[in-house]
Write a protein that holds these residues in place. Structure first.
Motif, PDB file in Angstrom:
ATOM      1  N   GLY A   1       5.640   4.569 -14.108  1.00 37.90           N
ATOM      2  CA  GLY A   1       4.361   3.967 -13.499  1.00 37.90           C
ATOM      3  C   GLY A   1       5.037   3.258 -12.134  1.00 37.90           C
ATOM      4  O   GLY A   1       4.108   3.188 -11.196  1.00 37.90           O
ATOM      5  N   SER A   2       6.042   2.636 -12.298  1.00 37.63           N
ATOM      6  CA  SER A   2       6.424   1.777 -10.991  1.00 37.63           C
ATOM      7  C   SER A   2       6.847   2.673  -9.886  1.00 37.63           C
ATOM      8  O   SER A   2       6.568   2.061  -8.802  1.00 37.63           O
ATOM      9  CB  SER A   2       7.723   0.888 -11.174  1.00 37.63           C
ATOM     10  OG  SER A   2       8.665   1.620 -12.012  1.00 37.63           O
ATOM     11  N   ASP A   3       7.194   3.970  -9.884  1.00 36.35           N
ATOM     12  CA  ASP A   3       7.573   4.598  -8.925  1.00 36.35           C
ATOM     13  C   ASP A   3       6.033   5.558  -8.064  1.00 36.35           C
ATOM     14  O   ASP A   3       6.156   5.808  -7.255  1.00 36.35           O
ATOM     15  CB  ASP A   3       8.283   6.196  -9.456  1.00 36.35           C
ATOM     16  CG  ASP A   3       9.725   5.695  -9.537  1.00 36.35           C
ATOM     17  OD1 ASP A   3      10.164   4.440  -9.232  1.00 36.35           O
ATOM     18  OD2 ASP A   3      10.375   6.495 -10.061  1.00 36.35           O
ATOM     19  N   LEU A   4       5.043   5.299  -9.047  1.00 38.88           N
ATOM     20  CA  LEU A   4       3.698   5.645  -8.541  1.00 38.88           C
ATOM     21  C   LEU A   4       3.057   4.534  -7.511  1.00 38.88           C
ATOM     22  O   LEU A   4       1.889   4.924  -6.908  1.00 38.88           O
ATOM     23  CB  LEU A   4       2.825   6.078  -9.760  1.00 38.88           C
ATOM     24  CG  LEU A   4       3.193   7.265 -10.307  1.00 38.88           C
ATOM     25  CD1 LEU A   4       2.375   7.325 -11.607  1.00 38.88           C
ATOM     26  CD2 LEU A   4       3.176   8.508  -9.431  1.00 38.88           C
ATOM     27  N   VAL A   5       3.546   3.137  -7.500  1.00 42.29           N
ATOM     28  CA  VAL A   5       3.010   2.277  -6.958  1.00 42.29           C
ATOM     29  C   VAL A   5       2.437   2.628  -5.482  1.00 42.29           C
ATOM     30  O   VAL A   5       1.539   2.717  -4.923  1.00 42.29           O
ATOM     31  CB  VAL A   5       3.508   0.921  -7.267  1.00 42.29           C
ATOM     32  CG1 VAL A   5       2.784  -0.183  -6.386  1.00 42.29           C
ATOM     33  CG2 VAL A   5       3.355   0.434  -8.704  1.00 42.29           C
ATOM     34  N   ARG A   6       3.534   2.762  -4.573  1.00 41.82           N
ATOM     35  CA  ARG A   6       3.580   3.008  -3.270  1.00 41.82           C
ATOM     36  C   ARG A   6       2.640   4.121  -2.775  1.00 41.82           C
ATOM     37  O   ARG A   6       1.851   4.203  -2.140  1.00 41.82           O
ATOM     38  CB  ARG A   6       5.068   3.114  -2.529  1.00 41.82           C
ATOM     39  CG  ARG A   6       5.440   1.902  -2.459  1.00 41.82           C
ATOM     40  CD  ARG A   6       6.696   1.837  -1.720  1.00 41.82           C
ATOM     41  NE  ARG A   6       7.544   0.682  -1.668  1.00 41.82           N
ATOM     42  CZ  ARG A   6       7.348  -0.477  -0.845  1.00 41.82           C
ATOM     43  NH1 ARG A   6       6.434  -0.242  -0.035  1.00 41.82           N
ATOM     44  NH2 ARG A   6       8.116  -1.389  -1.122  1.00 41.82           N
ATOM     45  N   PRO A   7       2.902   5.379  -3.589  1.00 36.21           N
ATOM     46  CA  PRO A   7       2.121   6.584  -3.197  1.00 36.21           C
ATOM     47  C   PRO A   7       0.631   6.420  -3.595  1.00 36.21           C
ATOM     48  O   PRO A   7      -0.322   6.642  -2.481  1.00 36.21           O
ATOM     49  CB  PRO A   7       2.732   7.797  -4.278  1.00 36.21           C
ATOM     50  CG  PRO A   7       4.003   7.229  -4.644  1.00 36.21           C
ATOM     51  CD  PRO A   7       4.276   5.610  -4.393  1.00 36.21           C
ATOM     52  N   LEU A   8       0.320   5.606  -4.586  1.00 36.50           N
ATOM     53  CA  LEU A   8      -1.272   5.752  -4.868  1.00 36.50           C
ATOM     54  C   LEU A   8      -1.688   4.379  -3.905  1.00 36.50           C
ATOM     55  O   LEU A   8      -2.887   4.674  -3.286  1.00 36.50           O
ATOM     56  CB  LEU A   8      -1.243   4.913  -6.473  1.00 36.50           C
ATOM     57  CG  LEU A   8      -0.910   5.870  -7.326  1.00 36.50           C
ATOM     58  CD1 LEU A   8      -1.110   5.216  -8.781  1.00 36.50           C
ATOM     59  CD2 LEU A   8      -1.988   6.970  -7.307  1.00 36.50           C
ATOM     60  N   VAL A   9      -1.006   3.470  -3.575  1.00 32.50           N
ATOM     61  CA  VAL A   9      -1.625   2.255  -2.366  1.00 32.50           C
ATOM     62  C   VAL A   9      -1.752   3.149  -1.075  1.00 32.50           C
ATOM     63  O   VAL A   9      -2.468   3.033  -0.317  1.00 32.50           O
ATOM     64  CB  VAL A   9      -0.820   1.082  -2.346  1.00 32.50           C
ATOM     65  CG1 VAL A   9      -1.213   0.137  -1.244  1.00 32.50           C
ATOM     66  CG2 VAL A   9      -0.767   0.579  -3.794  1.00 32.50           C
ATOM     67  N   THR A  10      -0.783   4.004  -0.860  1.00 29.22           N
ATOM     68  CA  THR A  10      -0.788   4.641   0.394  1.00 29.22           C
ATOM     69  C   THR A  10      -2.036   5.523   0.571  1.00 29.22           C
ATOM     70  O   THR A  10      -2.812   5.712   1.565  1.00 29.22           O
ATOM     71  CB  THR A  10       0.408   5.589   0.702  1.00 29.22           C
ATOM     72  OG1 THR A  10       1.670   4.428   1.049  1.00 29.22           O
ATOM     73  CG2 THR A  10       0.498   6.174   2.122  1.00 29.22           C
ATOM     74  N   ALA A  11      -2.285   6.254  -0.500  1.00 29.61           N
ATOM     75  CA  ALA A  11      -3.516   7.351  -0.672  1.00 29.61           C
ATOM     76  C   ALA A  11      -4.856   6.449  -0.769  1.00 29.61           C
ATOM     77  O   ALA A  11      -5.662   6.965  -0.122  1.00 29.61           O
ATOM     78  CB  ALA A  11      -3.405   8.132  -1.920  1.00 29.61           C
ATOM     79  N   ALA A  12      -4.860   5.456  -1.398  1.00 28.93           N
ATOM     80  CA  ALA A  12      -6.013   4.485  -1.154  1.00 28.93           C
ATOM     81  C   ALA A  12      -6.278   3.704   0.119  1.00 28.93           C
ATOM     82  O   ALA A  12      -7.604   3.832   0.804  1.00 28.93           O
ATOM     83  CB  ALA A  12      -5.844   3.220  -2.200  1.00 28.93           C
ATOM     84  N   ALA A  13      -5.257   3.458   0.804  1.00 29.64           N
ATOM     85  CA  ALA A  13      -5.399   3.086   2.154  1.00 29.64           C
ATOM     86  C   ALA A  13      -5.649   4.116   3.083  1.00 29.64           C
ATOM     87  O   ALA A  13      -6.765   3.803   3.842  1.00 29.64           O
ATOM     88  CB  ALA A  13      -4.069   2.448   2.813  1.00 29.64           C
ATOM     89  N   ALA A  14      -5.394   5.612   2.891  1.00 29.51           N
ATOM     90  CA  ALA A  14      -5.655   6.538   3.689  1.00 29.51           C
ATOM     91  C   ALA A  14      -7.068   6.805   3.507  1.00 29.51           C
ATOM     92  O   ALA A  14      -7.716   7.427   4.445  1.00 29.51           O
ATOM     93  CB  ALA A  14      -4.806   7.806   3.595  1.00 29.51           C
ATOM     94  N   ALA A  15      -7.772   6.625   2.210  1.00 33.86           N
ATOM     95  CA  ALA A  15      -9.165   6.932   2.059  1.00 33.86           C
ATOM     96  C   ALA A  15      -9.920   5.662   2.415  1.00 33.86           C
ATOM     97  O   ALA A  15     -11.344   5.545   1.965  1.00 33.86           O
ATOM     98  CB  ALA A  15      -9.114   7.231   0.554  1.00 33.86           C
ATOM     99  N   GLY A  16      -9.472   4.497   2.641  1.00 36.19           N
ATOM    100  CA  GLY A  16     -10.113   3.568   3.242  1.00 36.19           C
ATOM    101  C   GLY A  16     -10.840   2.704   1.993  1.00 36.19           C
ATOM    102  O   GLY A  16     -11.689   2.149   1.945  1.00 36.19           O
ATOM    103  N   ARG A  17      -9.759   2.709   0.939  1.00 39.70           N
ATOM    104  CA  ARG A  17     -10.388   2.076  -0.477  1.00 39.70           C
ATOM    105  C   ARG A  17      -9.673   0.820  -0.589  1.00 39.70           C
ATOM    106  O   ARG A  17      -8.203   0.640  -0.369  1.00 39.70           O
ATOM    107  CB  ARG A  17     -10.154   3.022  -1.496  1.00 39.70           C
ATOM    108  CG  ARG A  17     -10.958   4.250  -1.558  1.00 39.70           C
ATOM    109  CD  ARG A  17     -12.433   3.946  -1.696  1.00 39.70           C
ATOM    110  NE  ARG A  17     -13.123   5.452  -1.486  1.00 39.70           N
ATOM    111  CZ  ARG A  17     -14.198   5.639  -1.035  1.00 39.70           C
ATOM    112  NH1 ARG A  17     -15.114   4.508  -0.528  1.00 39.70           N
ATOM    113  NH2 ARG A  17     -14.765   6.793  -1.042  1.00 39.70           N
TER     114      ARG A  17
END
Length: 188
Positions: A25-41
Motif C-alpha cells: 500500500g505504501s507504494d501506491l501513495v504517490r501514484p494515487l496522490v498524483t492521480a487525485a491532483a491531476a483530477a483536481g481532487r
C-alpha cells in the motif's frame, strides 16, 4: 480494489495456483496522490500523527503539481474505526466533495474505516496505506531496497518498533501453516 500488500499473500496465492504480484500500500501513495491532483481532487489523510500528516502534506505540495490538501485527521490512541469519531471524520471528508482519503491506521482498522466510508462518504476514494504516510513524511524509514528484495521488510519494520509489531507479526506467523494448507487444498 484489493492488492497483495505482503509477501505471505503472494506466497499463499502461488501455493493456491494463482500468482499475484506484491503491491505494498505504501507504494501506491504517490501514484494515487498524483492521480487525485491531476483530477483536481482534494487529498485527505487519516491516521498517523498530526506531525506526520502535516509533513506528508507539505511534501506532496512541494513535489506533486496540482496537489490539493484536504482534511488531516490524527485520531487519538484507541480510535474506533466504526465509532462516533470515525463517523464525524467521515462527515468532514464527505463535506469537501469528491476526493481521495489515505488511511494510515494499520490493519484491520483502516479497512474497517474504509468500509464505513463507502457508505457515509461514497464520492470519496479510500486507500489503506499503512505506514505509507509516515514513510513519505520521514517519520518512519522504509526498509532498503535490498531488504525488500529479500522479502524481509517485515523484519526491518519489526526491529524498528518491536513492542508494537512483534506481537502482530507473531500472530500472523501462527496462522500461516493453516493458511498454507488451505491454499494447497484450494489448488487441488
Amino acid at each position: 480494489m484489493v492488492v497483495a500488500d505482503g509477501n505471505p499473500i503472494v506466497w499463499l496465492s502461488a501455493l493456491a495456483g494463482d500468482r499475484v504480484g506484491l503491491m505494498p500500500g505504501s507504494d501506491l501513495v504517490r501514484p494515487l496522490v498524483t492521480a487525485a491532483a491531476a483530477a483536481g481532487r482534494k487529498v485527505s489523510m487519516l491516521g498517523a500523527t498530526a506531525e506526520a500528516l502535516a509533513a506528508a502534506s507539505t511534501r506532496f505540495a512541494a513535489e506533486i503539481p496540482g496537489y490539493l490538501p484536504g482534511v488531516l485527521i490524527a485520531p487519538p490512541m484507541g480510535f474506533d474505526p466504526e465509532g462516533p469519531a470515525a463517523r464525524e471524520a467521515l462527515a468532514q471528508i464527505r463535506d469537501q466533495g469528491p476526493g481521495l482519503c489515505l488511511i494510515a491506521l494499520g490493519a484491520p482498522k483502516q479497512e474497517k474505516f474504509a468500509a464505513l466510508g463507502r457508505s457515509l462518504a461514497p464520492e470519496t476514494g479510500f486507500a489503506s496505506v499503512g505506514a505509507g504516510v509516515e514513510f513519505i513524511s520521514g517519520h518512519q524509514s522504509r526498509a532498503p531496497a535490498f531488504v525488500r528484495a529479500m522479502a524481509m521488510e517485515w523484519a526491518w519494520r519489526a526491529l524498528s518498533a518491536p513492542r508494537r509489531l512483534m506481537p502482530r507479526y507473531a500472530a500472523c506467523a501462527a496462522i500461516l501453516p493453516g493458511e498454507a494448507l488451505r491454499a494447497w487444498r484450494q489448488r487441488r
